[in-house]
Design an enzyme around this catalytic site. Structure first.
Site, PDB file in Angstrom:
ATOM      1  N   LYS A 175      16.097  58.457   8.435  1.00 34.42           N
ATOM      2  CA  LYS A 175      14.822  58.206   8.271  1.00 34.42           C
ATOM      3  C   LYS A 175      14.105  57.780   9.543  1.00 34.42           C
ATOM      4  O   LYS A 175      14.607  56.603  10.096  1.00 34.42           O
ATOM      5  CB  LYS A 175      14.015  57.545   7.279  1.00 34.42           C
ATOM      6  CG  LYS A 175      14.541  58.359   5.914  1.00 34.42           C
ATOM      7  CD  LYS A 175      13.206  59.219   5.711  1.00 34.42           C
ATOM      8  CE  LYS A 175      12.259  58.100   4.666  1.00 34.42           C
ATOM      9  NZ  LYS A 175      11.194  59.268   4.357  1.00 34.42           N
TER      10      LYS A 175
ATOM     11  N   CYS B  95     -31.506  50.006   7.797  1.00 28.12           N
ATOM     12  CA  CYS B  95     -33.165  50.493   6.786  1.00 28.12           C
ATOM     13  C   CYS B  95     -33.596  48.406   5.802  1.00 28.12           C
ATOM     14  O   CYS B  95     -34.862  48.811   5.468  1.00 28.12           O
ATOM     15  CB  CYS B  95     -33.184  51.760   6.019  1.00 28.12           C
ATOM     16  SG  CYS B  95     -32.597  51.376   4.065  1.00 28.12           S
TER      17      CYS B  95
ATOM     18  N   GLU C 113      17.976  69.271  11.576  1.00 31.66           N
ATOM     19  CA  GLU C 113      16.692  69.516  11.794  1.00 31.66           C
ATOM     20  C   GLU C 113      15.876  68.347  11.574  1.00 31.66           C
ATOM     21  O   GLU C 113      16.069  67.232  11.243  1.00 31.66           O
ATOM     22  CB  GLU C 113      16.828  70.407  10.387  1.00 31.66           C
ATOM     23  CG  GLU C 113      17.414  71.457  10.471  1.00 31.66           C
ATOM     24  CD  GLU C 113      18.478  72.190   8.930  1.00 31.66           C
ATOM     25  OE1 GLU C 113      17.941  71.830   8.049  1.00 31.66           O
ATOM     26  OE2 GLU C 113      19.177  72.414   8.613  1.00 31.66           O
TER      27      GLU C 113
ATOM     28  N   LYS D  55      12.865  66.869   9.861  1.00 31.19           N
ATOM     29  CA  LYS D  55      12.729  66.936   8.042  1.00 31.19           C
ATOM     30  C   LYS D  55      11.015  66.336   8.006  1.00 31.19           C
ATOM     31  O   LYS D  55      10.252  65.950   8.372  1.00 31.19           O
ATOM     32  CB  LYS D  55      13.123  64.961   8.112  1.00 31.19           C
ATOM     33  CG  LYS D  55      12.993  64.330   6.772  1.00 31.19           C
ATOM     34  CD  LYS D  55      13.994  63.796   5.937  1.00 31.19           C
ATOM     35  CE  LYS D  55      13.851  63.658   4.240  1.00 31.19           C
ATOM     36  NZ  LYS D  55      12.286  63.425   4.015  1.00 31.19           N
TER      37      LYS D  55
ATOM     38  N   ASP E 250       7.514  66.642   6.959  1.00 31.80           N
ATOM     39  CA  ASP E 250       6.675  66.132   5.911  1.00 31.80           C
ATOM     40  C   ASP E 250       6.152  66.742   5.210  1.00 31.80           C
ATOM     41  O   ASP E 250       4.586  67.020   4.938  1.00 31.80           O
ATOM     42  CB  ASP E 250       5.895  64.878   6.426  1.00 31.80           C
ATOM     43  CG  ASP E 250       6.339  63.482   5.005  1.00 31.80           C
ATOM     44  OD1 ASP E 250       6.216  63.722   4.006  1.00 31.80           O
ATOM     45  OD2 ASP E 250       5.555  62.752   5.000  1.00 31.80           O
TER      46      ASP E 250
ATOM     47  N   CYS F 276     -29.110  46.463   3.564  1.00 28.87           N
ATOM     48  CA  CYS F 276     -28.649  47.914   3.966  1.00 28.87           C
ATOM     49  C   CYS F 276     -28.693  47.437   6.239  1.00 28.87           C
ATOM     50  O   CYS F 276     -30.019  47.242   6.223  1.00 28.87           O
ATOM     51  CB  CYS F 276     -29.557  48.811   3.840  1.00 28.87           C
ATOM     52  SG  CYS F 276     -29.233  50.908   5.228  1.00 28.87           S
TER      53      CYS F 276
ATOM     54  N   TYR G 192      14.767  75.902   4.930  1.00 30.46           N
ATOM     55  CA  TYR G 192      15.480  75.214   5.597  1.00 30.46           C
ATOM     56  C   TYR G 192      17.564  75.452   4.940  1.00 30.46           C
ATOM     57  O   TYR G 192      18.214  74.807   4.737  1.00 30.46           O
ATOM     58  CB  TYR G 192      15.323  73.526   5.517  1.00 30.46           C
ATOM     59  CG  TYR G 192      14.923  73.043   4.704  1.00 30.46           C
ATOM     60  CD1 TYR G 192      15.121  72.445   3.100  1.00 30.46           C
ATOM     61  CD2 TYR G 192      13.652  73.040   4.638  1.00 30.46           C
ATOM     62  CE1 TYR G 192      14.759  72.196   2.006  1.00 30.46           C
ATOM     63  CE2 TYR G 192      12.559  72.211   3.112  1.00 30.46           C
ATOM     64  CZ  TYR G 192      13.346  71.474   2.514  1.00 30.46           C
ATOM     65  OH  TYR G 192      13.059  71.661   0.957  1.00 30.46           O
TER      66      TYR G 192
ATOM     67  N   CYS H 291     -25.998  52.182  -0.551  1.00 22.19           N
ATOM     68  CA  CYS H 291     -28.236  51.800   0.116  1.00 22.19           C
ATOM     69  C   CYS H 291     -28.803  51.798  -0.763  1.00 22.19           C
ATOM     70  O   CYS H 291     -29.042  53.594  -0.591  1.00 22.19           O
ATOM     71  CB  CYS H 291     -28.163  52.039   1.971  1.00 22.19           C
ATOM     72  SG  CYS H 291     -30.348  52.136   2.203  1.00 22.19           S
TER      73      CYS H 291
ATOM     74  N   CYS I 239     -34.296  55.485   4.601  1.00 26.32           N
ATOM     75  CA  CYS I 239     -32.764  54.170   5.828  1.00 26.32           C
ATOM     76  C   CYS I 239     -32.770  55.842   6.112  1.00 26.32           C
ATOM     77  O   CYS I 239     -32.632  57.213   6.686  1.00 26.32           O
ATOM     78  CB  CYS I 239     -31.886  54.851   4.450  1.00 26.32           C
ATOM     79  SG  CYS I 239     -30.143  54.137   5.498  1.00 26.32           S
TER      80      CYS I 239
HETATM   81  S1  IVH Z   1      17.196  70.186   2.572  1.00 25.63           S
HETATM   82  C1  IVH Z   1      19.904  69.663  -0.879  1.00 25.63           C
HETATM   83  N1  IVH Z   1      16.359  69.922   4.907  1.00 25.63           N
HETATM   84  O1  IVH Z   1      12.951  66.698   1.796  1.00 25.63           O
HETATM   85  C2  IVH Z   1      19.555  70.011   0.551  1.00 25.63           C
HETATM   86  N2  IVH Z   1      15.404  68.647   3.249  1.00 25.63           N
HETATM   87  O2  IVH Z   1      14.531  63.781   0.856  1.00 25.63           O
HETATM   88  C3  IVH Z   1      17.791  70.048   0.381  1.00 25.63           C
HETATM   89  N3  IVH Z   1      13.138  68.377   3.439  1.00 25.63           N
HETATM   90  O3  IVH Z   1      12.999  67.768  -0.839  1.00 25.63           O
HETATM   91  C4  IVH Z   1      16.971  69.783   1.347  1.00 25.63           C
HETATM   92  N4  IVH Z   1      12.334  68.810   5.298  1.00 25.63           N
HETATM   93  O4  IVH Z   1      11.652  68.617   0.577  1.00 25.63           O
HETATM   94  C5  IVH Z   1      16.117  69.411   3.588  1.00 25.63           C
HETATM   95  N5  IVH Z   1      15.055  70.417   7.719  1.00 25.63           N
HETATM   96  C6  IVH Z   1      14.890  69.994   5.838  1.00 25.63           C
HETATM   97  C7  IVH Z   1      14.120  69.326   4.999  1.00 25.63           C
HETATM   98  C8  IVH Z   1      13.744  69.069   4.173  1.00 25.63           C
HETATM   99  C9  IVH Z   1      12.323  67.943   4.617  1.00 25.63           C
HETATM  100  C10 IVH Z   1      12.596  67.523   2.567  1.00 25.63           C
HETATM  101  C11 IVH Z   1      12.448  68.170   0.858  1.00 25.63           C
HETATM  102  C12 IVH Z   1      13.850  67.532   0.307  1.00 25.63           C
HETATM  103  C13 IVH Z   1      13.346  66.432   0.825  1.00 25.63           C
HETATM  104  C14 IVH Z   1      14.395  65.156   0.282  1.00 25.63           C
END
Ligand code: IVH
Length: 673
Positions: A316, A413, A115, A117, A119, A410, A227, A427, A433
Site C-alpha cells: 500500500k 442577499c 500490478e 492495485k 481502487d 446570507c 487480474y 438562505c 437572492c
Molecule cells: S488479486 C487472490 N490484483 O484489492 C487475489 N486484487 O485488497 C485477489 N485489487 O478484493 C485479488 N487490484 O478488489 C488483485 N491487480 C489486482 C488488484 C486487486 C485491485 C483489489 C481486489 C481485492 C482487493 C484486496
C-alpha cells in the site's frame, strides 16, 4: 413474424460495426467516428432488435441497459473470492519473500507478476462457451450479487470472447472502476444540479453497480481490468499469470498494461517505486501495487490462508498529506440556497495537483476539525480525488487565530439564514437572492434542462447584476440589440442566443419540471413525475399521498414538490413562463388506467418476510396501483405484516380492508401472470 433477410443482414452489420467502434474507443483508444455517429448506429440497432424481437443476449445493444430489476439475486462463488494481505514498507515485502522461500524450500529467485492495485470493486465474470452469462460482485467473498444487467453496459467488457482456445467455462476476475475524468465529470454535474456530490471514484463505482436500473449504469463510464482466473473447465491452460494475461488479451478481456513480470523481491520493490512515481499520471485511482507469484503451479503449492492467498501481497502506498495555511473561509450560496463553507488555502501541491480551495462541507465538519482561520492544516488527497482538510497540524503556531463563524445572514442577499435538519443551513431569500437566482438561471439553461446554448455564467452575472433579469421567465424577453451591448458579445452571438432562447420555448414537461430547481428533483424524478401525472395541472392538483406513489418519490421529496408548487411566487413564475410562450405537450397516461390495479390506493405496513417493502411497492405500482404512505378514507386496502402499528389501527377504525402478506403475494402472482 419472420424477419426479412435484409433486416437480419443489417442487424449483423450493425452489431459488428458497433463492436468494432467499441474496441477502437475502449481498447485501442483511437475512436474514428464522433460519439453522435456511434449513438446513431446503436439507436438503429436497438430499434431493429426491438421491432423484430431479435435475440440480444450478446448484442452490443445490451450496452444501453435494460428494464430495471426489482431486486438483486444472490450468487454463490464456486471458488471464494479472496482478499489480500497488505504491507506498507519495502522491508515487509522482503519478509514476504523470505516466508515464501521457506515454505517452498527453494532458494532461487521467484518470478513475480507486479500490478497496480486499482481502487474499484472486485467482480467476477462468468463465460460459458465464450458468452458472458453472469457477472457478480465479490460480496463477502462467498456470496455476492448478480449484477449481469449492469456489467453488460460496460463497454470494455466483451459480451462474447473472440479468438481460439476458449474454454467451455471461464471465470475472469478483476476490478471495475471509474476513471478520474469520468468521476470529475459526474461530480461537476452533481454540483451544477445540486445533487449529492460523490466522495471518490471507488464509492461511485460501487454505488453505480448496485443500481437496479442498468440504463443509469450505462451513463457512467465504468471500465474493468482483469487480474485473475476463478473457475475454469479442464482445457489446457497457461502455466503462469503473465501468459494468462496475454491469453486474456487475445480473447478480448481487458488487462492492465502497467503490469510487469520481474525476478526477485528487489525488482518488485523497484516496480513499486516506479509505480508510485507514475501514480498521478494514471487515468484511474490506485492505492498500491499487488505482487503475485507468477507460476500457477507454485501458487497452488503455496495455497491460501482463511481469506487470503499466501502467494500474493498488496503493497500500500503511503497516504499523501501536506500542510498549508488556512487563509480564509468563504460561504457559498447554492442554487436552492444551501450555504457551504469553502476553505481558501495557501496553494499546496499534494497528490499531483495544486490545491488552493476545498469545501469544508458544513459547520459540523468545521467544529469536528476544530480549525480556525490562520491555522496550519493538513490537506490529504489520498484515494479521494477531492482534496480534504483532515486536521490542524499539531503544535503549529497561529499568532492571529480567527474563529470560523456562520455569517449572520446570507452573504449575498442579506436574507435570514434557516437551519434545516442537523447540519444544513439555507438562505431564505429564494428568488430575491442574487446568488440563488444566478445559479438557478444557469441550471434552467443547462443542457439537461431547457438547453439554451450560449447563455454562459459571465453573461448571467451581468444580466442579473444589471437587474435586466429577475427570474428565468425574463430570459424570454431578451432582444439581440440589448445583448450586443454586453461584454464579449458580438452581433452574431447575440442573434444566435436569441434564437436558442426562442427554440427553448418548446420543451417537455419533464425538462420543465427539472429546470425549475425544485429541491431534490433531478432529471430522473422529473421524468417520473411527468410520466405519472401527464400534465402540470394534474401534478399541481396531486396530494402528498399521490406524490409519494410515484416511484423514486419519498415523503421528503413529495413535501418539497408540494411546497414549491403551492408557493405564490413560484405559481406566478410558472404563469409568466407560460405567458411568455413556454409550452410543452401533455403526456397521455392512459397506460395506468389500463393496468389491473389502476385506481386502487394501497398501503403497506409492518414487516414483509418474503420480499422487501420497496420491492412490493414497485411491483404494485407496475400493476397500476398507487402505494401511499398513510391510511386515509381513500385507501382501498392495507397489507399488514408482523409489527404493524398505527396504520393498522387507523385502517380498522376507518373500516378499511386489512390483508396479510400471503394475499399480497397471491395478488402479485395472479396479476403479473
Ligand atoms: S488479486 C487472490 N490484483 O484489492 C487475489 N486484487 O485488497 C485477489 N485489487 O478484493 C485479488 N487490484 O478488489 C488483485 N491487480 C489486482 C488488484 C486487486 C485491485 C483489489 C481486489 C481485492 C482487493 C484486496
Amino acid at each position: 413474424m419472420t424477419t426479412p433477410k435484409e433486416i437480419l443482414a443489417e442487424v449483423d452489420r450493425l452489431r459488428s460495426e458497433v463492436e468494432r467502434h467499441n474496441t477502437l474507443y475502449h481498447t485501442l483508444d483511437t475512436p474514428i467516428i464522433p460519439d453522435a455517429d456511434y449513438d446513431a448506429l446503436l439507436a438503429r440497432l436497438v430499434e431493429l432488435e426491438t421491432r423484430y424481437s431479435l435475440d440480444t443476449s450478446d448484442s452490443p445493444s445490451q450496452r444501453v441497459g435494460a428494464a430495471p430489476l426489482s431486486s438483486f439475486v444472490q450468487v454463490k462463488h464456486e471458488a471464494p473470492m479472496l482478499s489480500l494481505d497488505k504491507v506498507f514498507s519495502a522491508d515487509d515485502l522482503r519478509a514476504f519473500e523470505t516466508r515464501l522461500l521457506k515454505r517452498i524450500d527453494m532458494d532461487r529467485d521467484i518470478r513475480y507478476s507486479c500490478e497496480p492495485k486499482v481502487d474499484g470493486v472486485a467482480v467476477s465474470l462468468l463465460y460459458e462457451r465464450g458468452e458472458l452469462v453472469r457477472a457478480a460482485t465479490r460480496g463477502d467473498g462467498v456470496v455476492g450479487e448478480d449484477i449481469t444487467h449492469n456489467v453488460r453496459t460496460i463497454r470494455n467488457i466483451p459480451l462474447r470472447l473472440k479468438g481460439d482456445g476458449i474454454p467451455k467455462v471461464l471465470e475472469a476476475r478483476g476490478e471495475i472502476y471509474l476513471g478520474k475524468s469520468g468521476f470529475e465529470a459526474l461530480n461537476a454535474k452533481a454540483l451544477r444540479e445540486e445533487t449529492k456530490v460523490f466522495v471518490n471514484p471507488r464509492n461511485t463505482a460501487a454505488g453505480t453497480l448496485r443500481q437496479l436500473d442498468s440504463r443509469r449504469v450505462a451513463k457512467v463510464p465504468l471500465e474493468m481490468l482483469c487480474y485473475s482466473v476463478g473457475l475454469r473447465s479442464d482445457e489446457p491452460f497457461p502455466n503462469n499469470l503473465s501468459e494468462v494475461f496475454e491469453t486474456f488479451e487475445h480473447w478480448g478481456l481487458p488487462t492492465n498494461p502497467q503490469r510487469e513480470t520481474v525476478t526477485g523481491i528487489e525488482q518488485c520493490i523497484a516496480y513499486c517505486e516506479r509505480l508510485l512515481e507514475k501514480r498521478n499520471a494514471l487515468e484511474y485511482e490506485i492505492d498500491g501495487a499487488v505482487i503475485k507469484v507468477d507460476s500457477l503451479a507454485l501458487q497452488a503449492a503455496l495455497g491460501t490462508n482463511a481469506r487470503t492467498p499466501r502467494w500474493a501481497m498488496a503493497y500500500k502506498f503511503p497516504a499523501e498529506e501536506k500542510s498549508t495555511r488556512l487563509l480564509d473561509v468563504e460561504f457559498q450560496v447554492g442554487r436552492t440556497g444551501t450555504i457551504t463553507p469553502v476553505a481558501r488555502l495557501e496553494p499546496v501541491f499534494v497528490g499531483g495537483v495544486t490545491v488552493s480551495n476545498t469545501t469544508l462541507h458544513n459547520m459540523d465538519e468545521v467544529a469536528r476539525l476544530g480549525v480556525r482561520i490562520g491555522d496550519q492544516v493538513l490537506v490529504r488527497r489520498a484515494g479521494d480525488v477531492i482534496p480534504k482538510i483532515v486536521g490542524v497540524l499539531p503544535g503549529s503556531d497561529n499568532p492571529n487565530p480567527r474563529a470560523i463563524e456562520l455569517p449572520p445572514c446570507c452573504p449575498v442577499c442579506g436574507s435570514k439564514l434557516e437551519k434545516e435538519g442537523e447540519v444544513l443551513v439555507r438562505c431564505s431569500g429564494a428568488l430575491i437572492c442574487a446568488a440563488q437566482r444566478k445559479e438557478s438561471i444557469r441550471h434552467f439553461a443547462s443542457r439537461a434542462a431547457l438547453d439554451i446554448e450560449g447563455l454562459g455564467e459571465k453573461l448571467i452575472e451581468q444580466l442579473v447584476d444589471s437587474k435586466r433579469i429577475e427570474d428565468v421567465s425574463d430570459l424570454f424577453t431578451l432582444e439581440a440589440s440589448e445583448l450586443q451591448l454586453m461584454d464579449r458579445m458580438g452581433a452574431k452571438s447575440a442573434n444566435k442566443l436569441v434564437s436558442a432562447i426562442a427554440a427553448a420555448r418548446t420543451t417537455t414537461l419533464s425538462k420543465l419540471l427539472y429546470s425549475l430547481s425544485i429541491r431534490e428533483v433531478g432529471e430522473a424524478t422529473a421524468s417520473q413525475l411527468a410520466n405519472y401525472f401527464g400534465s402540470l395541472e394534474a401534478l399541481q392538483r396531486a396530494s402528498l399521498e399521490e406524490l409519494i406513489s410515484v416511484p423514486d418519490v419519498g415523503p421528503i421529496v413529495a413535501e418539497h414538490i408540494k411546497n414549491f408548487l403551492s408557493n405564490d411566487r413560484n405559481k406566478t413564475l410558472i404563469q409568466r413562463l407560460i405567458d411568455r410562450g413556454v409550452n410543452w405537450p401533455d403526456i397521455e397516461v392512459t397506460g395506468l388506467d389500463a393496468k389491473p390495479l389502476a385506481g386502487q390506493t394501497l398501503v403497506l405496513t409492518g414487516t414483509l418476510e418474503s420480499l422487501s417493502r420497496n420491492e412490493a411497492k414497485s411491483r404494485l405500482i407496475a400493476l397500476g396501483a398507487k402505494v401511499a404512505g398513510s391510511v386515509s378514507k381513500a385507501t382501498s386496502a392495507v397489507y399488514a405484516g408482523p409489527g404493524a402499528g398505527s396504520k393498522l389501527t387507523k385502517a380498522q377504525e376507518l373500516g378499511i380492508e386489512v390483508k396479510d402478506e400471503d394475499s399480497l403475494i397471491a395478488l402479485l402472482e395472479k396479476l403479473e401472470g
